[in-house]
Design a protein around this motif. Sequence first.
Motif, short mmCIF file in Angstrom:
data_model
loop_
_atom_site.label_atom_id
_atom_site.label_comp_id
_atom_site.label_asym_id
_atom_site.label_seq_id
_atom_site.Cartn_x
_atom_site.Cartn_y
_atom_site.Cartn_z
N HIS A 92 33.80 -6.39 22.70
CA HIS A 92 33.41 -7.06 21.41
C HIS A 92 32.49 -8.07 21.55
N MET A 96 34.60 -12.20 17.57
CA MET A 96 34.89 -11.00 17.15
C MET A 96 36.32 -10.68 17.93
N SER A 98 38.90 -6.91 19.19
CA SER A 98 38.89 -5.29 18.97
C SER A 98 38.68 -4.75 17.66
N LEU A 100 37.09 -5.11 15.26
CA LEU A 100 35.81 -4.96 14.68
C LEU A 100 35.46 -3.35 14.90
N TRP A 101 35.87 -2.63 15.81
CA TRP A 101 35.43 -1.42 16.18
C TRP A 101 36.36 -0.34 15.18
N ASP A 103 36.79 -1.64 11.81
CA ASP A 103 36.87 -1.90 10.40
C ASP A 103 35.88 -1.12 9.41
N SER A 104 34.85 -0.24 9.78
CA SER A 104 34.39 0.62 9.20
C SER A 104 34.73 1.86 9.02
N GLY A 109 33.51 3.55 12.75
CA GLY A 109 33.84 2.73 13.95
C GLY A 109 33.82 3.12 15.19
N TYR A 179 29.15 -4.99 23.68
CA TYR A 179 28.35 -5.19 22.39
C TYR A 179 28.02 -6.85 22.31
N PRO A 389 28.71 -2.72 14.94
CA PRO A 389 30.11 -2.55 14.56
C PRO A 389 30.44 -2.01 12.93
N TRP A 390 29.53 -2.23 12.23
CA TRP A 390 29.96 -2.05 10.83
C TRP A 390 29.18 -1.19 10.21
N THR A 394 26.57 4.69 12.41
CA THR A 394 26.45 4.39 13.74
C THR A 394 26.64 5.93 14.44
#
Length: 415
Positions: A92, A96, A98, A100-101, A103-104, A109, A179, A389-390, A394
Motif C-alpha cells: 500500500h 494507507m 492493506s 485499501l485494496w 474498499d472498492s 479492488g 503502489y 486503489p479506488w 481498475t
Amino acid sequence: MFSKTDVLLFFSLFYLLNANSAKLDIVRQFKILKGYPLDSQLNFTELATEYGYTAEEHVVTTEDGYILTIFRIVRGRNCQGPLRKPPVLLMHGLFMSSDLWMDSGPGAGLAYLISDECYDLWAGNVRGNYYSKRHTNLNPNTIEFWNFTVQEMGRYDVPAMIDYITNYTSSETINYVGYSQGGCIYLVMCSEQQSYCEKVEVAILIAPGSRLTYTKSIPFRVLTDIYEISAPFLIEIGIYQALPWGGIVQQLASFICKDNETADTTCRDVLDKLDSPHPDSIETETIRVLFGHFPAGTSIKSMLWYNQALNVDDFQKFDYGPVINAEVYNSTTPPSYNLSATTNPTVVISGRNDFLSVPPDNEWLVNQLPNVIEHVVVEDPLWNHFDVPWSKLTSKDILPKITDYLYRYSKPGRG
C-alpha cells in the motif's frame, strides 16, 4: 447539514473508540445503526469473508523488532484453475493499509482481482499503520517506536515480509506489486539490501513514490510543511504519529463521509483537491467506505522525510542537518539511494493526471533504473493517483498490464 444529535454521536463514538479498545465491537455496531456503511467498519479478513473470499492473518517480526500484520487470500473466489507461483506481495501507499485494496469491492479492488486470476495474494502493512503498531520491546506511546521513515520500511519491513512469505509457502521468490510509497520502499530495499531485490521475479511499481520534486498537489505540500513547522511542538507534547486511524481526522472524515450526499460532494472534493479530478471514476459508495480505513497513520518523522523529498531534486535519505549527517552518513549531506541496484525486471505504471506521482518524476525514475522492461502510461488521460486503489475502472485500465507481467514471471502451481 448535521443535527445536534449527529454531532454528539460523533464525539461520543470518538471517546468510546479511544477510551477502551474492548468496546470497539459495540461502537462498530452502533455506527452501522447510525448509517455508516458496513464495509467501512470491517477489517481485511472480514471484508474478504463478506464477499466469499477466504483470508488469513499472519504476523511478521522484523529484524529491529516491529510486529507487522500481513494478510493472505490463498485462492480467489473466481479462480477456477491451479494457483500460479510465486506468491504476489501487494504493498500500500502512504497513510494507507492493506484495506485499501478491498474498499472498492470485488469488481475493482486489486486484492480481489489479482487473487481471482489464481495468484497466491499477500497484502502487507508497514510499521506505523493501525495493523502494525506493536514491537517486541518498544512501547508505541514512546518516541523511540516512531523513529522511522521509508528507510526502515524498505530496510526491514519488506525483507521481513519476503522472508516470511517465501518460508511459509516454500517458494524461493515472490512477485511484487507496490503502489506509491509501496514502490518507494521497494526501491529503498534494493538499494540497502540488494539480495532481497534478487528474490523478486518482477516488480510492478504503480505511481511509485521516489523523487517527488515536481509533485503538483498543493494540499500535500502544505500538509508536509505543517508537520515540518509543528514537529518540535508535537514531539514536546508527546505526539509522534501523523493522521492515525482512530484519530480525530479519520473519525471526523468517516462520520462526514458516511452519507451519500456529503460523500459525493464534500468528500469527493477533498480527494480531488489532494490529487486531481477524475469524474465517474470512484464510486460514491467507495468514498463512503474508504474513509473508514483511511488515513491509517504513519510517523511524524516520515512526514518530515516527505517534506524534504518535495524540496530536493533527488531520491535521498533523511536529512538530519550537516552535523548529525556527518555522524550518521560520514557526509554533511544525505546520500542518494542507489537506484542502479534495482537490477531485476521492473515495470512502471503511471497516469498523466497524477498530481502526487507526476509524469516528470516518473520519467526521471524510469531513466535511473537499469532494467525497466516497460513504462506503462495509462491510456485514460484523467487517470490519477487515487484511481489505483479506488477507481471502478481498475479492471480495465491497469489490471491487464499487471496480470500480463505476473503471468510472464509465474508458473502453474498446485491445483
